[in-house]
Design an enzyme around this catalytic site. Structure first.
Site, PDB file in Angstrom:
ATOM      1  NE  ARG A  91       5.121  -6.255   5.350  1.00 57.22           N
ATOM      2  CZ  ARG A  91       6.007  -5.289   5.150  1.00 57.22           C
ATOM      3  NH1 ARG A  91       6.561  -4.663   6.179  1.00 57.22           N
ATOM      4  NH2 ARG A  91       6.366  -4.940   3.940  1.00 57.22           N
ATOM      5  CE1 TYR A 231      -5.541  -6.953   4.190  1.00 57.90           C
ATOM      6  CE2 TYR A 231      -3.197  -6.509   4.031  1.00 57.90           C
ATOM      7  CZ  TYR A 231      -4.406  -6.786   3.423  1.00 57.90           C
ATOM      8  OH  TYR A 231      -4.471  -6.895   2.061  1.00 57.90           O
ATOM      9  N   GLY A 232      -2.829  -9.433   7.209  1.00 52.77           N
ATOM     10  CA  GLY A 232      -1.587  -9.968   6.650  1.00 52.77           C
ATOM     11  C   GLY A 232      -0.490 -10.200   7.661  1.00 52.77           C
ATOM     12  CE  LYS A 240       7.093 -11.299   4.466  1.00 58.13           C
ATOM     13  NZ  LYS A 240       6.184 -10.682   3.610  1.00 58.13           N
ATOM     14  CG  HIS A 260      11.110 -10.694   2.047  1.00 58.17           C
ATOM     15  ND1 HIS A 260      10.880  -9.361   1.799  1.00 58.17           N
ATOM     16  CD2 HIS A 260       9.919 -11.304   1.850  1.00 58.17           C
ATOM     17  CE1 HIS A 260       9.617  -9.167   1.477  1.00 58.17           C
ATOM     18  NE2 HIS A 260       9.009 -10.335   1.493  1.00 58.17           N
ATOM     19  CB  SER A 282       6.924  -5.780   0.525  1.00 56.32           C
ATOM     20  OG  SER A 282       7.432  -6.435   1.665  1.00 56.32           O
ATOM     21  CB  CYS A 284       9.888  -5.498  -5.536  1.00 57.30           C
ATOM     22  SG  CYS A 284       9.790  -3.838  -4.833  1.00 57.30           S
ATOM     23  N   GLY A 285       7.870  -8.126  -6.988  1.00 59.24           N
ATOM     24  CA  GLY A 285       7.884  -9.141  -8.026  1.00 59.24           C
ATOM     25  C   GLY A 285       8.289 -10.552  -7.638  1.00 59.24           C
ATOM     26  CB  THR A 287       4.024 -13.625  -5.963  1.00 62.29           C
ATOM     27  OG1 THR A 287       4.128 -13.574  -4.540  1.00 62.29           O
ATOM     28  CG2 THR A 287       2.944 -14.610  -6.356  1.00 62.29           C
ATOM     29  CG  ASP A 307       6.761 -13.490   1.085  1.00 65.01           C
ATOM     30  OD1 ASP A 307       7.032 -12.510   0.362  1.00 65.01           O
ATOM     31  OD2 ASP A 307       6.469 -13.371   2.287  1.00 65.01           O
ATOM     32  NE  ARG A 400      -0.232  -8.312  -0.074  1.00 68.87           N
ATOM     33  CZ  ARG A 400       1.092  -8.445  -0.243  1.00 68.87           C
ATOM     34  NH1 ARG A 400       1.613  -9.617  -0.566  1.00 68.87           N
ATOM     35  NH2 ARG A 400       1.893  -7.407  -0.113  1.00 68.87           N
TER      36      ARG A 400
HETATM   37  P1  GTP Z   1       5.100  -9.319  -1.432  1.00 68.09           P
HETATM   38  O1  GTP Z   1       4.088 -10.395  -1.402  1.00 68.09           O
HETATM   39  O2  GTP Z   1       4.594  -8.021  -0.892  1.00 68.09           O
HETATM   40  O3  GTP Z   1       6.381  -9.702  -0.760  1.00 68.09           O
HETATM   41  O4  GTP Z   1       5.368  -8.946  -2.998  1.00 68.09           O
HETATM   42  P2  GTP Z   1       6.123  -9.693  -4.185  1.00 68.09           P
HETATM   43  O5  GTP Z   1       7.582  -9.387  -4.114  1.00 68.09           O
HETATM   44  O6  GTP Z   1       5.753 -11.122  -4.230  1.00 68.09           O
HETATM   45  O7  GTP Z   1       5.576  -8.915  -5.468  1.00 68.09           O
HETATM   46  P3  GTP Z   1       4.586  -9.410  -6.643  1.00 68.09           P
HETATM   47  O8  GTP Z   1       5.145 -10.537  -7.456  1.00 68.09           O
HETATM   48  O9  GTP Z   1       3.258  -9.628  -6.052  1.00 68.09           O
HETATM   49  O10 GTP Z   1       4.573  -8.129  -7.597  1.00 68.09           O
HETATM   50  C1  GTP Z   1       4.200  -6.860  -7.149  1.00 68.09           C
HETATM   51  C2  GTP Z   1       3.896  -5.968  -8.299  1.00 68.09           C
HETATM   52  O11 GTP Z   1       5.020  -5.882  -9.191  1.00 68.09           O
HETATM   53  C3  GTP Z   1       2.718  -6.440  -9.145  1.00 68.09           C
HETATM   54  O12 GTP Z   1       1.875  -5.344  -9.385  1.00 68.09           O
HETATM   55  C4  GTP Z   1       3.343  -6.912 -10.417  1.00 68.09           C
HETATM   56  O13 GTP Z   1       2.494  -6.738 -11.506  1.00 68.09           O
HETATM   57  C5  GTP Z   1       4.618  -6.097 -10.533  1.00 68.09           C
HETATM   58  N1  GTP Z   1       5.673  -6.857 -11.244  1.00 68.09           N
HETATM   59  C6  GTP Z   1       6.109  -8.109 -10.932  1.00 68.09           C
HETATM   60  N2  GTP Z   1       7.058  -8.531 -11.814  1.00 68.09           N
HETATM   61  C7  GTP Z   1       7.244  -7.519 -12.690  1.00 68.09           C
HETATM   62  C8  GTP Z   1       8.097  -7.344 -13.831  1.00 68.09           C
HETATM   63  O14 GTP Z   1       8.888  -8.208 -14.214  1.00 68.09           O
HETATM   64  N3  GTP Z   1       8.013  -6.147 -14.482  1.00 68.09           N
HETATM   65  C9  GTP Z   1       7.155  -5.159 -14.080  1.00 68.09           C
HETATM   66  N4  GTP Z   1       7.138  -4.023 -14.767  1.00 68.09           N
HETATM   67  N5  GTP Z   1       6.320  -5.295 -13.019  1.00 68.09           N
HETATM   68  C10 GTP Z   1       6.359  -6.454 -12.329  1.00 68.09           C
HETATM   69  C1  SPV Z   2       5.099  -8.376   2.358  1.00 71.98           C
HETATM   70  O1  SPV Z   2       4.724  -7.245   2.714  1.00 71.98           O
HETATM   71  O2  SPV Z   2       6.303  -8.625   2.082  1.00 71.98           O
HETATM   72  C2  SPV Z   2       4.118  -9.471   2.231  1.00 71.98           C
HETATM   73  C3  SPV Z   2       2.759  -9.231   2.703  1.00 71.98           C
HETATM   74  O3  SPV Z   2       4.481 -10.545   1.778  1.00 71.98           O
HETATM   75  S1  SPV Z   2       2.599  -9.415   4.430  1.00 71.98           S
HETATM   76  O4  SPV Z   2       2.254 -10.795   4.701  1.00 71.98           O
HETATM   77  O5  SPV Z   2       1.545  -8.509   4.865  1.00 71.98           O
HETATM   78  O6  SPV Z   2       3.861  -9.106   5.068  1.00 71.98           O
HETATM   79 MN    MN Z   3       6.699 -10.519   1.198  1.00 69.16          MN
END
Ligand code: GTP
Ligand code: SPV
Ligand code: MN
Length: 619
Positions: A91, A231-232, A240, A260, A282, A284-285, A287, A307, A400
């Site tokens: 983004r 992209y995305g 978003k 979010h 984004s 930060c965990g 998914t 999400d 992704r």
């Molecule tokens: P967006 O799709 O961008 O909104 O991201 P998201 O909030 O869904 O984050 P996602 O679950 O994809 O995690 C992002 C990164 O954080 C990955 O590299 C994970 O490995 C890491 N991560 C997720 N949960 C944890 C956790 O409990 N501990 C640690 N140390 N890292 C984590």
């Molecule tokens: C985020 O950035 O929070 C995502 C990926 O979930 S995107 O769809 O590119 O916004």
């Molecule tokens: Mn997101």
């Protein structure tokens, strides 16, 4: 210019026929499509029907064009990988605009331009921008088509990659168009172009896009204009742009919330269930948390969303949450059989679109963290040979997987509830090396809102720009609030007053990313986060203890179920600590942040800030 078959309107015969043969009687829609075609001058128009045959045909065309590579079926059946332009990988927040009628309505956290000026500037960019390309018209609905108020949209795009991705991420096609047309329903107009016209004789590239990017929202009109990126979140406009930025503005006007947040269904050993949403910035965990495998015996978690949460209030004032999406667009790096087996099982069923991961020698894909063992040789996301000695990641940090939700084995059946499920708790979280303890509970809705307003996190690769810088990210919505953030905070507070403290979800604040003085993660995270979920669940039931701190109620080590957990004493101490000097330093950052809003900031937020300052003083 009759020589190449075009008429004076700029539309060639084929496009005129395709407009005349529109599969809908919804003239307002056809008129809009015509208007866009007259501006962008595509080669042809495709009304997207959403069928598998259509998906296969478009994917085949993308393979032909070099955008997609079909993977070998042995690991990920029926799956494709795309490699984007190296400048189109995330983004683009500095190119994202909220063009409300007044600058004030966009507030201090958004980029703003006068809507009329922006439209005129963008019309110049859109003029003829689909030369040599197909214009796809994608009718879509966010959430259930059977919802009492289905939330429709139509995305016009010149990217087949977007069409294929949208088919995974939302409900699209003929059924949607029919219901929308039959009811003359309102729909969000979402216009997208990669901004890369293909003139006669010009050679195409695998990932056409434009260095000049605009991701623009007109919140009063509920319209989206996106240009230049494929992209995305820049291009899949249901996500978003609609489900957060435009929907947050709709929610403000209509008494609901677009957030979010992931959604988790939790079942305790006594078979009692609760639904919890969690807002983390984004990458930060979210998914990972949504797909967690609890390590605690007897506890079960299922995913409703990963999400986005839309929260409505029913006639009793009970908040009910739905996931408006149909797929995951998840961060690949760090997703592996050991950290996130539920994601891996869903992906292993196939039907994925991967973007910017690395290619293996047996025509499959790999990314950092997928397996403990690192392959000897890969083609990295930029097409270069890669070995473990290369000293750079093989997959882009924001690479992704795009995967249908119905392939998630642990998807809760309530995902399919058109009006959603009752929401018991909201968990805020961020990525902080210091200061923020593993988990804390706010003592009231207003204190919870204050936690959200002051949420902070280190920046990640999900957006272009520096990584690892602490910034305030209110409710994990900084890049997604579609209007003035002060009004957004007020909306949160007002909903609490309207529906009453007893109806509102309880608010928690977590941090999986705190470090020990030695630099390692203090808390093992992932499935072990179920211990925090258990504490939250039991707090809601009134059966778990905790200690009053500056940050609200925090569990002591006795209050957390640590059965079978391998953790050193110093790690656990670091995870749970509430240090007065750290919170004092935090208050300086909070004050700087709140200043941004001047007199607009709700008084109730000032009161929470003063209460925190008071507690620090007394500590
Ligand atoms: P967006 O799709 O961008 O909104 O991201 P998201 O909030 O869904 O984050 P996602 O679950 O994809 O995690 C992002 C990164 O954080 C990955 O590299 C994970 O490995 C890491 N991560 C997720 N949960 C944890 C956790 O409990 N501990 C640690 N140390 N890292 C984590
Ligand atoms: C985020 O950035 O929070 C995502 C990926 O979930 S995107 O769809 O590119 O916004
Ligand atoms: Mn997101």
């Amino acid at each position: 210019d009759l020589s190449n078959g075009t008429v004076s309107s700029g539309l060639n015969q084929q496009v005129q026929d395709q407009l005349a043969q529109a599969p809908t009687q919804y003239t307002e829609l056809v008129d809009w499509v015509r208007e866009v075609a007259e501006l962008t001058e595509p080669e042809s128009i495709v009304w997207v029907d959403g069928t598998e045959e259509e998906y296969d045909r478009l994917a085949g065309e993308l393979v032909e064009a070099g955008t997609f590579r079909r993977l070998s079926d042995h690991e990920f059946p029926n799956s494709y990988v795309a490699f984007s332009d190296p400048d189109d990988v995330a983004r683009v927040e500095e190119r994202t605009f909220i063009c409300s009628e007044t600058e004030e309505a966009a507030g201090p956290t958004n980029n703003w331009r006068d809507p009329a000026e922006m439209k005129s500037l963008m019309k110049d960019l859109y003029r003829g921008c689909m030369h040599g390309r197909t214009m796809y018209v994608i009718p879509f609905v966010m959430g259930s088509l059977d919802a009492s108020t289905p939330r429709f949209g139509v995305e016009i795009t010149d990217s087949a990659y977007v069409v294929c991705s949208m088919r995974i991420m939302a409900t699209i096609g003929s059924d949607v168009l029919k219901k929308m047309s039959d009811t003359n329903a309102f729909y969000v107009k979402a216009l997208h172009s990669i901004g890369a016209p293909l003139e006669e004789g010009q050679q195409d590239v695998p990932w056409p896009c434009n260095p000049e990017k605009y991701i623009v929202h007109f919140p009063e009109e509920r319209a989206i204009w996106s240009f230049g990126s494929g992209y995305g979140g820049n291009a899949l406009l249901g996500k978003k742009c609609y489900a957060l930025r435009i929907a947050s503005a709709m929610g403000h006007d209509q008494g609901w919330m677009a957030e979010h947040m992931l959604i988790l269904k939790v079942t305790n050993p006594e078979n009692k269930t609760k639904f919890i949403s969690a807002a983390f910035p984004s990458a930060c965990g979210k998914t990972n948390f949504a797909l967690m495998d609890p390590t605690l015996e007897g506890w079960k978690t299922e995913m409703v969303g990963d999400d986005i949460s839309w929260i409505n209030f029913d006639e009793n004032g009970t908040p009910r949450v739905v996931n408006p999406e149909a797929g995951m667009f998840g961060v690949a790096p760090g997703t592996g059989w050991s950290t996130n087996p539920n994601a891996m099982r869903a992906i292993a069923k196939g039907n994925n679109i991967f973007t910017n991961v690395a290619l293996t020698d047996d025509n499959s894909v790999w990314w950092e963290g997928k397996t403990d063992e690192v392959p000897d040789h890969l083609i990295d996301w930029q097409g270069n040979d890669w070995t473990p000695e290369s000293g750079r990641p093989a997959a882009h940090p924001n690479s992704r997987f795009c995967t249908p939700l119905n392939q998630v084995d642990m998807l809760a059946e309530e995902f399919y509830e058109p009006e959603g499920v009752p929401l018991s708790a909201i968990i805020f979280g961020g990525r902080r090396k210091t200061t923020i303890p593993l988990v804390s509970e706010a003592e009231s809705w207003s204190e919870g809102v204050f936690r959200g307003v002051t949420l902070s996190s280190e920046t990640t690769a999900a957006a272009k720009g520096a990584v690892g810088v602490v910034r305030r990210d209110p409710m994990a919505m900084l890049p997604f609030i579609g209007y003035n953030a002060s009004d957004y905070f007020r909306h949160w507070l007002d909903l609490g007053e309207k529906h009453g403290e007893e109806n509102m979800p309880k608010v928690y604040y977590v941090n999986w990313f705190r470090r020990t003085p030695e630099g390692g993660f203090a808390w093992p995270g992932f499935g072990e986060n179920s211990r925090v979920v258990k504490w939250v669940f039991d707090r809601l039931e009134g059966t778990a203890g905790g200690e009053h701190t500056l940050m609200g109620t925090v569990p002591t080590r006795e209050d957390l179920d640590l059965t079978g957990l391998k953790i050193e004493d110093n790690e656990l101490d670091a995870a749970l600590a509430v240090n007065v000097d750290e919170i004092e330093a935090e208050l300086i950052g909070i004050d700087e942040w709140l200043e941004k809003f001047g007199d607009d900031l709700p008084q109730r937020i000032h009161e929470q800030r003063d209460a925190l300052a008071q507690r620090i003083e007394e500590a």
